[in-house]
Every structure is written in structure tokens, then in C-alpha cells.
Design an enzyme around this catalytic site. Sequence first.
Site, PDB file in Angstrom:
ATOM      1  CB  SER A 178      -0.901   0.014   1.234  1.00 32.58           C
ATOM      2  OG  SER A 178      -1.539   1.274   1.387  1.00 32.58           O
ATOM      3  CE1 TYR A 231      -4.634  -1.815   5.136  1.00 34.63           C
ATOM      4  CE2 TYR A 231      -3.602   0.123   4.168  1.00 34.63           C
ATOM      5  CZ  TYR A 231      -4.223  -1.103   4.016  1.00 34.63           C
ATOM      6  OH  TYR A 231      -4.413  -1.613   2.755  1.00 34.63           O
TER       7      TYR A 231
END
Length: 251
Positions: free
Chosen positions: A146, A159
Site C-alpha cells: 500500500s 495499517y
Amino acid sequence: MEQRFEGRTALVTGSTSGIGAEVARALAAEGALVVVSGRRAELGAAVVAKIEAEGGRAVFVPADLSAGGAAVRELADATLAAVGGRLDILVNNAALLLQPRPTGEVDEETLDAAYAISVKSAFQLTGALVPAMAERGDGVVVNMGSISGSIGMGGSALYSMTKAAVHSLTKSWAAEYGPRGVRVNAVAPGPTATEGQADNAHLIAPLLATAPDRRMGRLEEVAAAVVFLAGDGATHIHGAILPVDGGLAAV
């Protein structure tokens, strides 16, 4: 027209919805027999049905990767049984969907679940399936990273931590398995139009305003990057983190 993955097999974790489902569909469209995996059987069946309706081949294998250990081993064994004993492509996509929140508000249960699904399961599944690829000297791993694994974002520490770990594993596995014929790379999407992003539009808009193309990514754009890295056109690429973020990380 020749299909890139005719005769090859693939496992895509967390592929009952979102990016994972689109990756499974894209690999199947190129001829791969795809193992779709996730916790919800009804969603998995729908993904398989869609792939088959488009002329592809897929099977669903249920797995709750938050359970770790035995559950991951069971997924590995069931995958090999479903594909006839040989896996060619592993896509470590499973991740816990997290809403932005301050670090001090993250409870230990959420912390443990995020690590178990996004990092620990990828580590264990790779350990269970990739040595056989290395033994025969051929195979591909594509991890789902990501943009948040590379840049800081307020409210996304948990995250970001898991995705930074995925990026690091990608490079370490490239060093470990590359000399034995297994290519390991990662795709790093920016904000992407998935079901889970609907509630975050107000948070994402200011971020997108700074990106060169000023928009969210599409599922098919992320899947196309996975297909590229898994294919023979990427045979000299090892340990790369390929951004699919409209240039956001670059600027």
C-alpha cells in the site's frame, strides 16, 4: 489469442471481494486456475460464479487467516489439493479493513488481528507454499502492499505498520527465493474504489487533490499490475514495490 497463464495455478488470499476478487478474475481471464479464498462462503461462491461465467476456472477454499497456524496450513494443503499439487502464483492479498483512528484508540484485539491477517498469515503461507516453488526453480509471489506502507498518514499507523512489514517481507523474500527461481514483488495501491472506501470519501478527497491524476484508482488497474508482475514480461523484476497510486507517493 494466447493466454498468459494457461496451464498455471494461482492462490489469491482475501479474494471474496474488492481488490482480491478483481485480481482473481484477472488471473483467471488469462487462463490460470484460481483458488479464491476468504471467510464468507457465499461471497466466494459469487466470485467463482462470475469467473466461470466469463469462461475462466476457479474454486473456492474457505479460510479464516486471523486464526493463524493450523488455519494457514489447512489453506495451503487445501489449495494444493484443489490445483493438483502444484502452485505457480501466490498472491498475498488478505488484510484487515481498518478505519482511520488515533493510535491511542487502537485496542489490543484489533492490533493483533491486523498483524495476524496482514503479516503473519502471509509469512506463514509463503513459508508453507514457496519452498516447493524454489525446489523446482519456478514460481511467483505478489504481495499486496500500500502507499501507506511508504508514506506517513495521520490515523493510519496500524495499517501503515502492517503494509510496511509487507514491503519489507517482499524484499527479504526476493533475496531468499530469487536465486532459486522464484520472483517476489509487491503492488502498492493508493486510494482505490472498493466497497470499503465508500465511508472514507471525505477523508480521501484532500489526499487525491495532491495526486497527479486527481482520482481514485480502479480495481482493474491494481489487478493489471498484479497480472504484469506475475507474468513472463516481468522476469527480470525482483523485490520491487510497484506503486499504483496515480503518482501520489511520488509527489
